[in-house]
Design a protein around this motif. Structure first.
Motif, PDB file in Angstrom:
ATOM      1  N   HIS A 190     -40.601  51.283  61.702  1.00  0.00           N
ATOM      2  CA  HIS A 190     -41.774  50.769  62.610  1.00  0.00           C
ATOM      3  C   HIS A 190     -42.860  50.704  62.001  1.00  0.00           C
ATOM      4  O   HIS A 190     -43.966  49.862  62.128  1.00  0.00           O
ATOM      5  N   LEU A 191     -43.076  51.691  61.092  1.00  0.00           N
ATOM      6  CA  LEU A 191     -44.243  51.623  59.926  1.00  0.00           C
ATOM      7  C   LEU A 191     -44.343  50.411  59.295  1.00  0.00           C
ATOM      8  O   LEU A 191     -45.507  49.788  59.243  1.00  0.00           O
ATOM      9  N   ARG A 192     -43.249  49.913  58.748  1.00  0.00           N
ATOM     10  CA  ARG A 192     -43.280  48.798  58.020  1.00  0.00           C
ATOM     11  C   ARG A 192     -43.391  47.628  58.675  1.00  0.00           C
ATOM     12  O   ARG A 192     -44.388  46.745  58.249  1.00  0.00           O
ATOM     13  N   LEU A 193     -43.074  47.685  59.808  1.00  0.00           N
ATOM     14  CA  LEU A 193     -43.379  46.171  60.643  1.00  0.00           C
ATOM     15  C   LEU A 193     -44.848  46.278  61.200  1.00  0.00           C
ATOM     16  O   LEU A 193     -45.537  45.200  61.188  1.00  0.00           O
ATOM     17  N   ALA A 194     -45.469  47.540  61.511  1.00  0.00           N
ATOM     18  CA  ALA A 194     -46.575  47.627  61.821  1.00  0.00           C
ATOM     19  C   ALA A 194     -47.677  47.254  60.821  1.00  0.00           C
ATOM     20  O   ALA A 194     -48.690  46.475  60.879  1.00  0.00           O
ATOM     21  N   VAL A 195     -47.477  47.691  59.742  1.00  0.00           N
ATOM     22  CA  VAL A 195     -48.462  47.216  58.489  1.00  0.00           C
ATOM     23  C   VAL A 195     -48.219  45.769  58.152  1.00  0.00           C
ATOM     24  O   VAL A 195     -49.077  45.178  57.873  1.00  0.00           O
ATOM     25  N   MET A 196     -46.805  45.236  58.272  1.00  0.00           N
ATOM     26  CA  MET A 196     -46.669  43.665  57.893  1.00  0.00           C
ATOM     27  C   MET A 196     -47.394  43.117  58.904  1.00  0.00           C
ATOM     28  O   MET A 196     -48.088  42.081  58.396  1.00  0.00           O
TER      29      MET A 196
ATOM     30  N   ALA B 159     -54.397  38.139  56.992  1.00  0.00           N
ATOM     31  CA  ALA B 159     -54.635  37.263  55.743  1.00  0.00           C
ATOM     32  C   ALA B 159     -54.548  35.885  56.558  1.00  0.00           C
ATOM     33  O   ALA B 159     -54.489  34.856  55.815  1.00  0.00           O
ATOM     34  N   GLY B 160     -54.577  35.813  57.741  1.00  0.00           N
ATOM     35  CA  GLY B 160     -54.455  34.475  58.481  1.00  0.00           C
ATOM     36  C   GLY B 160     -52.982  33.648  58.685  1.00  0.00           C
ATOM     37  O   GLY B 160     -52.880  32.568  58.652  1.00  0.00           O
ATOM     38  N   GLY B 161     -52.016  34.708  58.343  1.00  0.00           N
ATOM     39  CA  GLY B 161     -50.627  34.154  58.422  1.00  0.00           C
ATOM     40  C   GLY B 161     -50.104  34.170  59.986  1.00  0.00           C
ATOM     41  O   GLY B 161     -50.824  34.286  60.929  1.00  0.00           O
ATOM     42  N   ALA B 162     -48.744  34.172  60.037  1.00  0.00           N
ATOM     43  CA  ALA B 162     -48.205  34.279  61.259  1.00  0.00           C
ATOM     44  C   ALA B 162     -47.988  35.372  61.929  1.00  0.00           C
ATOM     45  O   ALA B 162     -46.840  35.910  62.288  1.00  0.00           O
ATOM     46  N   ALA B 163     -49.037  36.170  62.645  1.00  0.00           N
ATOM     47  CA  ALA B 163     -49.280  37.487  62.901  1.00  0.00           C
ATOM     48  C   ALA B 163     -50.379  37.529  63.754  1.00  0.00           C
ATOM     49  O   ALA B 163     -51.592  36.669  63.515  1.00  0.00           O
ATOM     50  N   THR B 164     -50.674  38.528  64.695  1.00  0.00           N
ATOM     51  CA  THR B 164     -51.878  38.851  65.267  1.00  0.00           C
ATOM     52  C   THR B 164     -52.156  40.241  65.337  1.00  0.00           C
ATOM     53  O   THR B 164     -51.345  40.951  65.003  1.00  0.00           O
ATOM     54  N   ALA B 165     -53.213  40.740  65.422  1.00  0.00           N
ATOM     55  CA  ALA B 165     -53.817  41.840  65.543  1.00  0.00           C
ATOM     56  C   ALA B 165     -55.013  42.152  66.410  1.00  0.00           C
ATOM     57  O   ALA B 165     -55.942  41.361  66.252  1.00  0.00           O
TER      58      ALA B 165
ATOM     59  N   ARG C 172     -41.808  39.631  67.479  1.00  0.00           N
ATOM     60  CA  ARG C 172     -41.860  40.924  67.718  1.00  0.00           C
ATOM     61  C   ARG C 172     -43.224  41.482  67.932  1.00  0.00           C
ATOM     62  O   ARG C 172     -44.304  41.432  67.190  1.00  0.00           O
ATOM     63  N   LEU C 173     -43.297  42.149  69.192  1.00  0.00           N
ATOM     64  CA  LEU C 173     -44.624  42.783  69.721  1.00  0.00           C
ATOM     65  C   LEU C 173     -44.360  44.296  69.138  1.00  0.00           C
ATOM     66  O   LEU C 173     -43.529  44.969  69.329  1.00  0.00           O
ATOM     67  N   LEU C 174     -45.587  44.822  68.723  1.00  0.00           N
ATOM     68  CA  LEU C 174     -45.969  46.073  68.290  1.00  0.00           C
ATOM     69  C   LEU C 174     -46.918  46.763  69.092  1.00  0.00           C
ATOM     70  O   LEU C 174     -48.169  46.173  68.943  1.00  0.00           O
ATOM     71  N   LEU C 175     -46.482  47.837  69.705  1.00  0.00           N
ATOM     72  CA  LEU C 175     -47.768  48.577  70.646  1.00  0.00           C
ATOM     73  C   LEU C 175     -47.781  50.026  70.373  1.00  0.00           C
ATOM     74  O   LEU C 175     -46.491  50.690  70.072  1.00  0.00           O
ATOM     75  N   ASP C 176     -48.971  50.527  70.313  1.00  0.00           N
ATOM     76  CA  ASP C 176     -49.142  51.978  70.287  1.00  0.00           C
ATOM     77  C   ASP C 176     -48.562  52.452  71.583  1.00  0.00           C
ATOM     78  O   ASP C 176     -49.472  52.408  72.510  1.00  0.00           O
ATOM     79  N   GLY C 177     -47.812  53.569  71.347  1.00  0.00           N
ATOM     80  CA  GLY C 177     -47.272  54.114  72.774  1.00  0.00           C
ATOM     81  C   GLY C 177     -48.248  54.890  73.607  1.00  0.00           C
ATOM     82  O   GLY C 177     -47.989  55.103  74.581  1.00  0.00           O
ATOM     83  N   ALA C 178     -49.066  55.331  72.839  1.00  0.00           N
ATOM     84  CA  ALA C 178     -50.228  56.078  73.679  1.00  0.00           C
ATOM     85  C   ALA C 178     -51.237  55.337  73.923  1.00  0.00           C
ATOM     86  O   ALA C 178     -52.212  55.819  74.806  1.00  0.00           O
ATOM     87  N   ALA C 179     -51.550  54.072  73.469  1.00  0.00           N
ATOM     88  CA  ALA C 179     -52.681  53.173  74.163  1.00  0.00           C
ATOM     89  C   ALA C 179     -52.345  52.589  75.381  1.00  0.00           C
ATOM     90  O   ALA C 179     -51.415  51.679  75.350  1.00  0.00           O
ATOM     91  N   ARG C 180     -52.911  52.613  76.366  1.00  0.00           N
ATOM     92  CA  ARG C 180     -52.551  51.807  77.513  1.00  0.00           C
ATOM     93  C   ARG C 180     -54.063  51.005  78.000  1.00  0.00           C
ATOM     94  O   ARG C 180     -55.161  51.295  77.851  1.00  0.00           O
TER      95      ARG C 180
ATOM     96  N   VAL D  80     -52.215  47.194  69.013  1.00  0.00           N
ATOM     97  CA  VAL D  80     -51.462  46.006  69.393  1.00  0.00           C
ATOM     98  C   VAL D  80     -51.573  45.142  68.195  1.00  0.00           C
ATOM     99  O   VAL D  80     -52.533  44.817  67.611  1.00  0.00           O
ATOM    100  N   ALA D  81     -50.332  44.500  68.026  1.00  0.00           N
ATOM    101  CA  ALA D  81     -50.127  43.428  66.738  1.00  0.00           C
ATOM    102  C   ALA D  81     -48.865  42.848  66.976  1.00  0.00           C
ATOM    103  O   ALA D  81     -48.197  43.188  68.015  1.00  0.00           O
ATOM    104  N   ALA D  82     -48.494  41.740  66.464  1.00  0.00           N
ATOM    105  CA  ALA D  82     -47.313  40.920  66.612  1.00  0.00           C
ATOM    106  C   ALA D  82     -47.074  40.146  65.496  1.00  0.00           C
ATOM    107  O   ALA D  82     -47.816  39.548  64.715  1.00  0.00           O
ATOM    108  N   LEU D  83     -45.791  39.985  65.072  1.00  0.00           N
ATOM    109  CA  LEU D  83     -45.167  39.027  64.419  1.00  0.00           C
ATOM    110  C   LEU D  83     -44.793  37.802  64.989  1.00  0.00           C
ATOM    111  O   LEU D  83     -44.118  37.873  66.318  1.00  0.00           O
ATOM    112  N   LEU D  84     -45.259  36.555  64.597  1.00  0.00           N
ATOM    113  CA  LEU D  84     -45.000  35.482  65.280  1.00  0.00           C
ATOM    114  C   LEU D  84     -44.068  34.434  64.812  1.00  0.00           C
ATOM    115  O   LEU D  84     -43.681  34.548  63.582  1.00  0.00           O
ATOM    116  N   HIS D  85     -43.414  33.698  65.685  1.00  0.00           N
ATOM    117  CA  HIS D  85     -42.752  32.601  64.995  1.00  0.00           C
ATOM    118  C   HIS D  85     -43.439  31.615  64.301  1.00  0.00           C
ATOM    119  O   HIS D  85     -44.583  31.371  64.492  1.00  0.00           O
ATOM    120  N   PRO D  86     -42.917  31.000  62.921  1.00  0.00           N
ATOM    121  CA  PRO D  86     -43.784  30.091  62.437  1.00  0.00           C
ATOM    122  C   PRO D  86     -44.321  28.944  63.244  1.00  0.00           C
ATOM    123  O   PRO D  86     -43.623  28.587  64.095  1.00  0.00           O
TER     124      PRO D  86
END
Length: 353
Positions: A261-267, A274-280, A296-304, A347-353
């Motif tokens: 989870h930490l690796r994916l969130a940091v990535m 860096a302007g790549g295929a992800a959102t923050a 892949r969507l990444l969400l902080d479980g405590a953030a509503r 909230v962040a996400a890894l995107l399809h190319p």
């Protein structure tokens, strides 16, 4: 057995008249209470819904009474239960997991999936291989369940009936050959792991058992796409039942998931910056979700996240639904992974190319 595809299918449930989502959690410590707490809470919530609902909703509640009874039945396996039904008819989906969910009733235009997303993130599909001198056992772990899916028994062949008459060097050579033969056997099992019940959706493969055999087995595993191989610190003997094997290495598996989870969130955060295929951040992530681009969507479980976009739902729930509907994965994080997302509103996400 729940798979990611089941969550994708549920996200595609839509009914203008409403989709009913009912969650219940059986508390093992309260099973002897009469009535049990969940057998009070859920009927009360359903009654409240019925009093304020339209005729079609009340009719649907009456029609699915048998399924609702099954949902609340303490004699049915599964600590967490979830039911989904469209108001206008059709099949009723009843899911059971061993993870705790929640006690709630929702009526909306689509299925309410956050509790399942939380449970799936904390106990995503994983495999455990326990290796020992008598062979190996393969265990599938997901959402609290632990099921034996494969095994291989090692038969070393006929041994000398008078081993004590051998010299020390002869015994050493014999033991070395026996160990090498066992390692070759386990290596062969590893290379053909799919034949022993390995699942393609495992995020982790935990290897446990005899230390030397674990090292030999793990070192010769074939490339496993999308599966991280982890050597357990805790030892679980291959002869144990599947639930006991899973319990003994639960700490190792939990740590592996948190590390991922930490690796994916940091990535995701760093690639987005860096302007790549992800959102923050919410706005870019919501835009990508609407376009079906989230891998892949990444969400902080405590953030509503409040709805600021006229979506008619909490933003995090909308992101979960849209991600699943497009076939993506959702990971709800906490701890260090959540801290990594603090600068982007959780909230962040890894995107399809």
């Amino acid at each position: 057995m729940i798979r990611a595809e089941d969550l994708h299918d549920l996200a595609r449930l839509h009914d203008p008249s409403g989709v009913l989502s009912v969650y219940a959690t059986v508390d093992p410590q309260a099973e002897n209470a009469v009535p049990a707490p969940w057998q009070v809470t859920i009927p009360r919530l359903l009654a409240d819904l019925g009093r304020h609902a339209t005729g079609p909703v009340r009719n649907r509640l009456e029609a699915i009474e048998p399924e609702l009874k099954t949902l609340l039945d303490a004699g049915v396996a599964g600590r967490g239960r979830a039911l989904f039904a469209t108001v206008d008819g059709g099949a009723v989906r009843l899911l059971r997991v061993q993870s705790a969910l929640t006690d709630t009733v929702r009526l909306a235009g689509s299925a309410y999936l956050r509790p399942l997303a939380v449970a799936y993130s904390a106990a995503a599909p994983a495999g455990i291989v326990a290796v020992g001198g008598h062979g190996l056992r393969v265990v599938d772990c997901r959402l609290g369940w632990a099921e034996l899916v494969g095994a291989a028994e090692y038969r070393p062949g006929t041994r000398s009936r008078t081993p004590n008459r051998r010299s020390g060097s002869q015994r050493d050579r014999h033991e070395h050959r026996a160990t090498a033969h066992l390692e070759r056997f386990l290596t062969g099992c590893g290379s053909g792991l799919a034949g022993f019940g390995a699942r393609p959706d495992w995020e982790h493969l935990l290897v446990t058992g005899d230390t030397e055999l674990v090292t030999a087995f793990a070192a010769r595993l074939p490339d496993l796409p999308h599966t991280e191989v982890v050597r357990a610190h805790h030892v679980a003997a291959a002869a144990l039942p599947a639930p006991r094997i899973a319990a003994l290495v639960a700490t190792d598996l939990r740590a592996a998931r948190q590390h991922t989870h930490l690796r994916l969130a940091v990535m995701a955060r760093d690639i987005a910056h860096a302007g790549g295929a992800a959102t923050a951040g919410p706005e870019d992530t919501l835009r990508a979700a609407a376009q079906g681009r989230i891998r892949r969507l990444l969400l902080d479980g405590a953030a509503r996240l409040a709805d600021r976009y006229g979506a008619g739902a909490e933003l995090d729930e909308l992101l979960i639904e849209q991600t699943y509907r497009a076939g993506g994965a959702v990971t709800i994080v906490g701890g260090p992974a959540a801290e990594a997302l603090a600068g982007c509103a959780g909230v962040a996400a890894l995107l399809h190319p």
